[in-house]
Scaffold this motif. Structure first.
Motif, PDB file in Angstrom:
ATOM      1  N   THR A   1      24.583 -71.590 -88.090  1.00 44.88           N
ATOM      2  CA  THR A   1      25.781 -72.151 -87.472  1.00 44.88           C
ATOM      3  C   THR A   1      26.970 -71.965 -88.405  1.00 44.88           C
ATOM      4  O   THR A   1      26.811 -71.655 -89.594  1.00 44.88           O
ATOM      5  CB  THR A   1      25.599 -73.653 -87.180  1.00 44.88           C
ATOM      6  N   ARG A   2      28.138 -72.193 -87.848  1.00 44.95           N
ATOM      7  CA  ARG A   2      29.366 -72.195 -88.663  1.00 44.95           C
ATOM      8  C   ARG A   2      30.098 -73.505 -88.414  1.00 44.95           C
ATOM      9  O   ARG A   2      30.604 -73.742 -87.322  1.00 44.95           O
ATOM     10  CB  ARG A   2      30.267 -71.013 -88.314  1.00 44.95           C
ATOM     11  N   HIS A   3      30.164 -74.357 -89.446  1.00 47.70           N
ATOM     12  CA  HIS A   3      30.833 -75.647 -89.362  1.00 47.70           C
ATOM     13  C   HIS A   3      32.020 -75.650 -90.311  1.00 47.70           C
ATOM     14  O   HIS A   3      31.853 -75.542 -91.528  1.00 47.70           O
ATOM     15  CB  HIS A   3      29.885 -76.794 -89.729  1.00 47.70           C
ATOM     16  N   ASN A   4      33.204 -75.787 -89.735  1.00 45.74           N
ATOM     17  CA  ASN A   4      34.416 -75.860 -90.563  1.00 45.74           C
ATOM     18  C   ASN A   4      34.490 -74.698 -91.554  1.00 45.74           C
ATOM     19  O   ASN A   4      34.876 -74.871 -92.712  1.00 45.74           O
ATOM     20  CB  ASN A   4      34.478 -77.194 -91.315  1.00 45.74           C
ATOM     21  N   GLY A   5      34.121 -73.512 -91.089  1.00 48.63           N
ATOM     22  CA  GLY A   5      34.190 -72.335 -91.940  1.00 48.63           C
ATOM     23  C   GLY A   5      33.019 -72.185 -92.884  1.00 48.63           C
ATOM     24  O   GLY A   5      32.983 -71.229 -93.669  1.00 48.63           O
ATOM     25  N   VAL A   6      32.056 -73.105 -92.826  1.00 49.20           N
ATOM     26  CA  VAL A   6      30.887 -73.049 -93.708  1.00 49.20           C
ATOM     27  C   VAL A   6      29.688 -72.562 -92.905  1.00 49.20           C
ATOM     28  O   VAL A   6      29.366 -73.120 -91.852  1.00 49.20           O
ATOM     29  CB  VAL A   6      30.582 -74.428 -94.322  1.00 49.20           C
ATOM     30  N   LYS A   7      29.035 -71.523 -93.395  1.00 45.96           N
ATOM     31  CA  LYS A   7      27.834 -71.000 -92.738  1.00 45.96           C
ATOM     32  C   LYS A   7      26.641 -71.855 -93.166  1.00 45.96           C
ATOM     33  O   LYS A   7      26.373 -72.023 -94.348  1.00 45.96           O
ATOM     34  CB  LYS A   7      27.612 -69.546 -93.109  1.00 45.96           C
ATOM     35  N   CYS A   8      25.951 -72.422 -92.185  1.00 42.03           N
ATOM     36  CA  CYS A   8      24.804 -73.291 -92.454  1.00 42.03           C
ATOM     37  C   CYS A   8      23.582 -72.760 -91.703  1.00 42.03           C
ATOM     38  O   CYS A   8      23.699 -71.981 -90.762  1.00 42.03           O
ATOM     39  CB  CYS A   8      25.087 -74.728 -91.995  1.00 42.03           C
TER      40      CYS A   8
ATOM     41  N   ALA B   1      27.396 -75.921 -80.526  1.00 44.64           N
ATOM     42  CA  ALA B   1      28.181 -74.807 -79.994  1.00 44.64           C
ATOM     43  C   ALA B   1      28.578 -73.801 -81.061  1.00 44.64           C
ATOM     44  O   ALA B   1      28.982 -72.682 -80.737  1.00 44.64           O
ATOM     45  CB  ALA B   1      29.429 -75.340 -79.285  1.00 44.64           C
ATOM     46  N   SER B   2      28.485 -74.177 -82.334  1.00 45.64           N
ATOM     47  CA  SER B   2      28.867 -73.243 -83.397  1.00 45.64           C
ATOM     48  C   SER B   2      27.727 -72.331 -83.812  1.00 45.64           C
ATOM     49  O   SER B   2      27.902 -71.475 -84.667  1.00 45.64           O
ATOM     50  CB  SER B   2      29.370 -74.021 -84.618  1.00 45.64           C
ATOM     51  N   ALA B   3      26.536 -72.505 -83.227  1.00 48.51           N
ATOM     52  CA  ALA B   3      25.393 -71.662 -83.570  1.00 48.51           C
ATOM     53  C   ALA B   3      25.629 -70.244 -83.060  1.00 48.51           C
ATOM     54  O   ALA B   3      26.161 -70.045 -81.964  1.00 48.51           O
ATOM     55  CB  ALA B   3      24.113 -72.243 -82.976  1.00 48.51           C
TER      56      ALA B   3
ATOM     57  N   SER C   1      27.713 -79.367 -93.913  1.00 52.98           N
ATOM     58  CA  SER C   1      29.138 -79.107 -94.091  1.00 52.98           C
ATOM     59  C   SER C   1      29.883 -80.435 -94.083  1.00 52.98           C
ATOM     60  O   SER C   1      29.455 -81.410 -93.446  1.00 52.98           O
ATOM     61  CB  SER C   1      29.678 -78.201 -92.982  1.00 52.98           C
ATOM     62  N   LEU C   2      30.991 -80.472 -94.794  1.00 50.08           N
ATOM     63  CA  LEU C   2      31.791 -81.684 -94.883  1.00 50.08           C
ATOM     64  C   LEU C   2      32.743 -81.781 -93.696  1.00 50.08           C
ATOM     65  O   LEU C   2      33.365 -80.799 -93.298  1.00 50.08           O
ATOM     66  CB  LEU C   2      32.586 -81.701 -96.186  1.00 50.08           C
ATOM     67  N   VAL C   3      32.851 -82.966 -93.145  1.00 48.86           N
ATOM     68  CA  VAL C   3      33.827 -83.252 -92.082  1.00 48.86           C
ATOM     69  C   VAL C   3      34.592 -84.505 -92.508  1.00 48.86           C
ATOM     70  O   VAL C   3      34.634 -85.507 -91.802  1.00 48.86           O
ATOM     71  CB  VAL C   3      33.143 -83.433 -90.715  1.00 48.86           C
TER      72      VAL C   3
END
Length: 905
Positions: free
Chosen positions: A490-497, A526-528, A581-583
């Protein structure tokens, strides 16, 4: 000359030369309160003693009693959460029971009977029930359920119609020349046979004949839903309805008619299910939260378009229909086949079991000529695959009570709540969930208006669902089950996880993956963008995921309906990526009285910085209740005011101050304001107004050290204080690690630092400062009580006192006596107030430069006489007190004589 001086309170600014007479430079155990008199700060009353190493987190009010919630260190990085009933005669807190063991304590909050812990492993819950706490973990277990379609019959209704000759396929002279009105009439005849048969024998009896999606979710105690399953695509068929055609074989002229018999050959199916994993024990713990599983289906995804008339060629051969379904063409540019230009011998038409005891497998139909016969040319819906990808509304059809959620050994027909599916779109719908399967780590928890808010959040993507819950049940004969491991990126806040599901149970196995790979897979984020499916660590499938247009997830859809799962450009990914990822700029708010559910509507973004904490500036009516408006978010960019809507959610209204909190632990709510520590000092925020209440204490200025006075060691020996207790550091150094305790009863603030032996005390009535001895390690939110734990592991109550008197110390700042640059001698000095004269000792110091001080006189009472001698410009008065509870020190009267007034000094 005689001058009366009123003691004002502790100050550091302005400078010694400019400060008014009466300001104090050292003050211990007294505070100017109410009328301004210096009142004693009596030591708090010890309530209960904790065991060494234990930490009291909070006091939980449950029906009929209150419980101490304690934390005790376990192995490295872990802690035990324990509890003990609070009683009046309890003197030592020996925990009654351990709730559970957790990793990395961050914060705690109470919502009704529920304890919410913020830990390094995410939110953890414990529920008070039957006189004990039940550990719930961070979420209920996911119960994997697989669904299948079992054929229960075939529509074979027949009817004879009179049709225009041009429609008949055998009359080649006029074939394809039917007029639009004739095609429309023939279309109505076909659907007039099909639709009533479907209504009577299929939809009204809880059966299915078209594709659809199914998903389920836990129904919670308040009627909301959470922890949804993935939508599962059910494909009992992908063909349009098959309607056989036969006519009387005559060849009338173009305007003639002939008799045709239409016969349905439409399979219909029952929905079956099986609960795979044994989650009974875990769900029993959640029985007060989870009422059961509700099952929802989408409306039928029609393989054909009933709104369109039949084409110019209303009758064709079955073989031709199947090849159209396969979308074969000589260039091999098919949509649903393998891409080969070779005409297939059979075509996939659906996945189901022929009987309740048969295997759930792919079904095909032969394209061989000898199996072909004339059928009505109902063509596949132009947007069939697009409608599958866009399906997002789900309607309730069944319930499974929590006590009936048990593992099953075989597929079983699902009992529908209402067997009539003809009005499915009028039933209750399933709201989509948002990140309910994610693990949220939060730094701070804040209960407000019966909702729980999280700040300083870190998001861990959800684990993939077990493979068997992602697609229709399938068990091709003769193939052993395979174990599946799934990884999603996934991509969370620009971070690939990435997130991994390690397959090990029945729910993680399936049969013959090379020919039975899911045609549709859903992941609840949805970011997957990519999924890797490892089968027995030998066979690997890599698929791309597409964000769903209407659901909070991403999906893979093999629109070819072929067994090959590998799409174009599905390149391998590395697991050398983050797992969270940090939010930190978002606030997550739960449903009211439901701290387990954080809907998408409850997420509020505040600026772009990190949220340090939340607070409300309204009067607290009871423990855990804070009123309505406003709410403040403390961020690294300043403080924002949050507006609360009628639904209880927040919106960032405006920044109210650029002051940045340097210590989130210092954020303290009082009646109508919020206080917090900054580099400027202690700020009081009320409405949109922020002002510093500690300006008099300075920031980085080094306070006057009482230890620099002459003979101070001998003096302190008489006072009961040690020199280390009077080692005062600059205020900013103190506040960087401070915390605040609000004494509602006495209307004062106690600002303490666990690393310092003293605390500042601020009177909200006189708005002046005092100081007190302090051994506070931390305090407890227990409104309206004022509770803290000291360094001796004792819980103390500041509204009660352990003694009727206290040693105190008062040192004035330099007294200029109305003439700061004039030499003076003090004849006498009397301390004023309400006290016994023997409870005070007085020492007078003099200086000519504000740096070097000398003892002028001393007394064992409140009065100094016979102080004339060497003149000084400035004087300090040190008062050693032993004040009773109702005694007070107000000020002093000084008799002095100026010297050498005719010289410039």
């Amino acid at each position: 000359m005689i001058q009366d001086i009123t003691y004002n309170g502790y100050t550091v600014t302005p400078s010694d030369y400019s400060c008014p007479d009466g300001d104090l430079s050292s003050v211990i155990n007294v505070i100017p309160h109410d009328s301004g008199e210096l009142l004693p700060l009596l030591p708090p009353l010890p309530v209960v003693t904790l065991a060494q190493g234990e930490r009291l987190l909070c006091i939980h009010s449950v029906p009929g009693q209150k419980n101490y919630i304690l934390m005790k260190p376990a192995s490295t990085g872990k802690f035990h959460l324990q509890w003990i009933k609070k009683t009046d005669n309890l003197t030592h807190a020996t925990p009654t029971a351990t709730i559970d063991t957790y990793t990395g304590f961050r914060d705690i909050a109470l919502i009704g009977n529920t304890i919410v812990l913020a830990t390094d492993d995410g939110l953890q819950y414990a529920l008070w029930k039957d006189d004990d706490y039940i550990k719930l973990g961070n979420r209920p277990p996911f119960t994997p359920v697989e669904f299948g379609m079992c054929r229960v019959g075939t529509l074979n209704n027949s009817e004879q119609f009179t049709i225009p000759a041009r429609i008949a396929p055998g009359w080649s002279g006029q074939r394809g020349q039917a007029e639009a009105s004739e095609l429309a009439q023939f279309t109505q005849s076909v659907y007039g046979l099909l639709n009533p048969a479907v209504a009577d024998s299929v939809t009204s009896k809880g059966l299915f004949y078209q594709p659809f999606f199914i998903r389920y979710a836990y129904r919670l105690f308040d009627g909301t839903y959470s922890w949804h399953s993935a939508p599962v695509l059910m494909l009992p068929t992908i063909t349009p309805p098959i309607v056989k055609y036969a006519d009387d074989g005559t060849h009338p002229d173009a305007s003639g008619t002939l008799s045709a018999t239409l016969t349905l050959k439409v399979n219909y199916f029952a929905l079956t299910y099986r609960i795979l994993a044994d989650t009974t024990a875990r769900l029993a713990e959640w029985s007060d939260i989870i009422a059961g599983i509700d099952i929802f289906i989408s409306a039928p995804i029609y393989t054909y378009d009933q709104s369109r008339d039949l084409t110019w060629r209303p009758v064709t051969m079955l073989r031709s229909m199947l090849l159209d379904l396969y979308d074969w063409n000589p260039d091999g540019l098919d949509l649903r086949g393998s891409g080969s230009s070779i005409i297939p011998s059979s075509v996939f038409v659906g996945h189901y079991a022929d009987t309740s005891s048969a295997l759930y497998v792919d079904h095909t139909m032969s394209t061989a000529g000898d199996d072909s016969y004339p059928v009505v040319n109902i063509r596949v819906h132009d947007r069939f695959t697009e409608n599958i990808a866009a399906a997002h509304q789900f309607y309730k059809v069944a319930e499974i009570d929590v006590k009936d959620i048990k593992p099953m050994t075989a597929m079983k027909r699902l009992k529908l709540a209402n067997s009539d599916l003809s009005t499915i779109v009028t039933r209750p719908t399933l709201p989509d969930d948002y990140q309910s399967h994610c693990t949220i780590k939060a730094d701070k928890l804040f209960p407000y208006n019966a909702r729980l808010s999280l700040s300083g959040a870190e998001m861990i993507p959800p684990q993939p669902f077990p493979i068997r819950s992602l697609f229709q049940f399938g068990n091709p004969d003769g193939t052993a089950a395979s174990t599946v491991r799934i990884t999603v990126w996934t991509r969370h806040n620009g971070v690939k996880c990435h997130a991994v599901h390690l397959g090990s149970t029945t729910a993680d196995t399936f049969y013959n993956p090379s020919v039975n790979f899911p045609r549709y897979i859903y992941y609840p984020d949805a970011s997957a963008y990519k999924m890797e499916v490892w089968i027995n660590d030998t066979l690997k499938f890599i698929i791309n995921l597409t964000p769903h247009d209407f659901l909070n997830g991403a999906y893979y859809f093999n629109s070819k309906f072929s067994p090959d799962p590998t799409p174009v450009n599905a390149l391998p990914e590395s697991t050398d990526t983050a797992t969270s990822s940090l939010v930190e700029s978002k606030i997550y708010t739960s449903e009211v009285n439901n701290p387990f559910l954080f809907p998408a509507t409850g997420i509020c973004t505040v600026g772009t910085g990190r949220i340090l904490g939340l607070s409300a500036a309204t009067k607290a009516l009871s423990q855990g209740q804070f009123g309505h408006f406003p709410l403040y978010a403390f961020t690294t960019e300043g403080v924002w005011a949050l507006e609360v809507s009628s639904t209880g959610t927040y919106s960032a209204r405006q920044p109210v101050t650029r002051d940045v909190c340097i210590n989130p632990d210092s954020i303290t709510q009082i009646d109508t304001a919020v206080l917090f520590a900054t580099n400027r000092g202690i700020m009081m925020l009320s409405g949109a107004d922020s002002h510093c209440i500690s300006a008099a204490l300075g920031t980085r200025e080094s306070p006057f050290s009482l230890n620099t006075l002459p003979h101070i060691a001998d003096i302190l020996a008489l006072s009961g204080f040690s020199s280390s207790q009077l080692n005062i550091v600059p205020f900013t150094d103190f506040t960087s690690g401070c915390n605040m305790l609000y004494d509602y009863v006495n209307q004062r603030l106690i600002i303490y630092n666990p690393q310092r032996p003293y605390a500042y005390v601020y009177s909200l009535t006189s708005r002046r400062w005092g100081m007190m001895q302090s051994s506070i390690a931390y305090h407890i939110q227990a409104y309206p009580d004022v509770l803290a734990v000291d360094n001796n592991d004792r819980l103390v109550d500041f509204t009660l006192h352990s003694a009727t008197s206290v040693n105190a110390l008062v040192l004035t700042r330099p007294l200029k006596l109305a003439a700061p640059d004039t030499l003076k001698t003090v004849d006498s000095m009397l301390q004023r107030g309400r006290f016994k004269t023997t409870h005070l000792k007085t020492i007078l110091f003099g200086s000519r430069d504000l740096f070097s001080w000398y003892i002028v006189n001393s007394s064992t009472t409140h009065a100094l006489y016979g102080s004339s001698g060497t003149p000084y410009k400035y004087f300090r008065v040190l008062i050693l007190c032993q004040l009773d509870e109702f005694e007070a020190l107000s000020g002093c009267t000084v008799s002095f004589l100026p010297r050498f007034t005719n010289r410039l000094r």
